[in-house]
Scaffold this active site. Structure first.
Site, PDB file in Angstrom:
ATOM      1  N   GLY A 126       0.788  -1.223   0.000  1.00  0.00           N
ATOM      2  CA  GLY A 126       0.000   0.000   0.000  1.00  0.00           C
ATOM      3  C   GLY A 126       0.820   1.273   0.000  1.00  0.00           C
ATOM      4  CB  THR A 127       3.762   2.418   1.944  1.00  0.00           C
ATOM      5  OG1 THR A 127       3.133   2.278   3.217  1.00  0.00           O
ATOM      6  CG2 THR A 127       4.669   3.626   1.957  1.00  0.00           C
TER       7      THR A 127
ATOM      8  CG  ASN B  58      -6.036   4.047   8.331  1.00  0.00           C
ATOM      9  OD1 ASN B  58      -6.420   5.036   7.696  1.00  0.00           O
ATOM     10  ND2 ASN B  58      -5.085   4.107   9.237  1.00  0.00           N
TER      11      ASN B  58
ATOM     12  CD  GLN C 174      -7.625  -1.062   6.778  1.00  0.00           C
ATOM     13  OE1 GLN C 174      -8.293  -2.032   7.144  1.00  0.00           O
ATOM     14  NE2 GLN C 174      -6.363  -0.896   7.149  1.00  0.00           N
TER      15      GLN C 174
ATOM     16  N   GLY D 205      -1.852  -6.870   0.038  1.00  0.00           N
ATOM     17  CA  GLY D 205      -2.170  -8.257   0.335  1.00  0.00           C
ATOM     18  C   GLY D 205      -2.347  -8.590   1.799  1.00  0.00           C
ATOM     19  CG  HIS D 206      -0.186  -6.558   5.109  1.00  0.00           C
ATOM     20  ND1 HIS D 206      -0.315  -6.095   6.394  1.00  0.00           N
ATOM     21  CD2 HIS D 206       0.047  -5.470   4.340  1.00  0.00           C
ATOM     22  CE1 HIS D 206      -0.164  -4.778   6.406  1.00  0.00           C
ATOM     23  NE2 HIS D 206       0.061  -4.384   5.161  1.00  0.00           N
TER      24      HIS D 206
ATOM     25  CB  THR E 157      13.133  -8.995  -9.981  1.00  0.00           C
ATOM     26  OG1 THR E 157      14.334  -8.625 -10.662  1.00  0.00           O
ATOM     27  CG2 THR E 157      12.856 -10.467 -10.197  1.00  0.00           C
TER      28      THR E 157
ATOM     29  CB  CYS F 229       2.017   3.259   9.493  1.00  0.00           C
ATOM     30  SG  CYS F 229       1.759   1.917   8.306  1.00  0.00           S
TER      31      CYS F 229
END
Length: 398
Positions: free
Chosen positions: A69-70, A156, A184, A205-206, A242, A335
């Site tokens: 996200g960041t 969030n 979110q 993803g997390h 990559t 964060c």
């Protein structure tokens, strides 16, 4: 007792995702290589891209893989500002909601403090909602100066869902790109991202049950943000590097599971959320809910978000007392954890610093159960007593 109520910070990786990531990690191959192993890795990436696009209602070409996200927020904010101002130097004004995640706020601050941009803050109402009228007024103040709009899909901290489709329609009237941080929201709300026509959408993803370190920026085909990094030219020349093939495979599986389960999971989580809120208020009637909330609501507030205002109590102190009792929760964004300052979200919603400091964020996810709610409610009375006693002692000492 161990109770985890911080799923908005990160949620456990799904067993099915662990399996697909582990299986993919056994295969060697750089997705940019032309030999057999490289083509096999590329196939995993492109199948993952198509799967995510199908589940989220966008085109595969719009899915740009990132580290999370960041990075996606920074790509959208900085890259779009740079592209728009390069094409027209007048377009240096950003319209940003005052309740954004710091991945957006700090990117904006960087651009402003380095003299590259100006910002107009879009203020929410007391329920935490940025209305289309607020956006329209900000645009019409000087339409030719606007470079981009950014309003997060679901907050969030307080869990309030923004009218993103309506906001995007306003931005589109004036030909202004709109970004929304949907970290979110994706997998937790019933969304068809393609129909809303936001130009740039962040997801990670997390928050869904995928590993940390993989996310996406969904960028409409007419969006061409200036890259933050340069190298191999992967991902439409927007994000070189990559590709994380196992991460892509895991993210695709997590998105598919989350979207498939969302309609049955939302009411389950909302029921637990409401039980948690009502139980806390029964223990202490002075406790209230921050942001829009009615029991059973799954559209205007995130189903798994309970954000409580606890009078005469310091949120950080209460957090530590609960943690000692085995209950893990938060006062706001992970964060910003460890920084003793009131929430900028609550201040923007009109609360005083004292009110904002007495906040507790409890968020539920796919592993949450009624036992977690009971564990929290059992620990809460002692937590309230001890944290309030500590606050009184601090006040007397000062």
């Amino acid at each position: 007792m161990s109770v985890y109520l911080d799923h908005a910070a990160t949620t456990p990786v799904l067993p099915e995702v662990i399996d697909v990531v582990a299986r993919t990690m056994r295969d060697v191959g750089n997705a940019s290589s032309l030999h057999t192993a490289g083509r096999s890795a590329r196939r995993v990436v492109e199948e993952g891209r198509e799967s995510i696009a199908e589940d989220l209602g966008v085109r595969p070409s719009e899915v740009i893989f990132t580290s999370g996200g960041t990075e996606s927020d920074n790509m959208a904010i900085k890259g779009t500002l740079w592209r728009r101002s390069a094409g027209d130097p007048r377009r240096r004004r950003m319209l940003i909601s005052a309740i954004e995640h710091h991945a957006v706020l700090d990117a904006v601050d960087f651009l402003v403090t380095t003299g590259q941009a100006d910002v107009t803050w879009l203020m929410p109402d007391e329920a935490g909602v940025v209305t289309p009228d607020v956006l329209r007024s900000a645009v019409e103040a000087d339409p030719d100066s606007v470079a981009l709009v950014s309003v997060m899909w679901a907050n969030n901290e307080v869990g309030v869902v923004q009218p993103v489709c309506e906001l995007a329609a306003v931005a589109r009237e004036y030909g202004v790109p709109m970004h929304t941080d949907a970290v979110q929201a994706v997998g937790h709300l019933d969304l068809d991202l393609g129909s809303c026509r936001a130009d740039l959408i962040t997801a990670t993803g997390h928050k869904l049950g995928a590993p940390v370190g993989i996310g996406v920026l969904l960028a409409a085909r007419d969006q061409d943000p200036v890259p933050l990094t340069h190298g191999g030219g992967q991902e439409r020349q927007i994000r070189s590097g990559t590709l994380d093939v196992p991460g892509v495979a895991g993210l695709a599986r997590a998105v598919r599971i989350a979207v498939a389960r969302q309609r049955e999971e939302a009411p389950r989580l909302a029921s637990l959320r409401d039980e948690l809120i009502e139980g806390a208020r029964a223990i202490d009637p002075s406790i209230s809910v921050n942001g829009f909330w009615v029991p059973g609501e799954v559209h205007r507030r995130l189903p798994g978000n309970a954000h409580l205002r606890v009078p005469d109590c310091d949120g950080d102190s209460l957090l530590y007392v609960l943690d000692a009792a085995g209950v893990q929760c938060s006062t706001g964004s992970a964060c910003q954890a460890g920084v003793p300052q009131p929430s900028h979200v609550l201040l923007a919603m009109g609360m005083s610093e004292s009110e904002a400091r007495g906040a507790l964020r409890l968020t539920l996810g796919h592993t949450s159960s009624a036992a977690d709610v009971r564990g929290f409610l059992e620990a809460l009375p002692t937590g309230l007593e001890r944290s309030r006693r500590a606050r009184m002692a601090t006040a007397r000492a000062s």
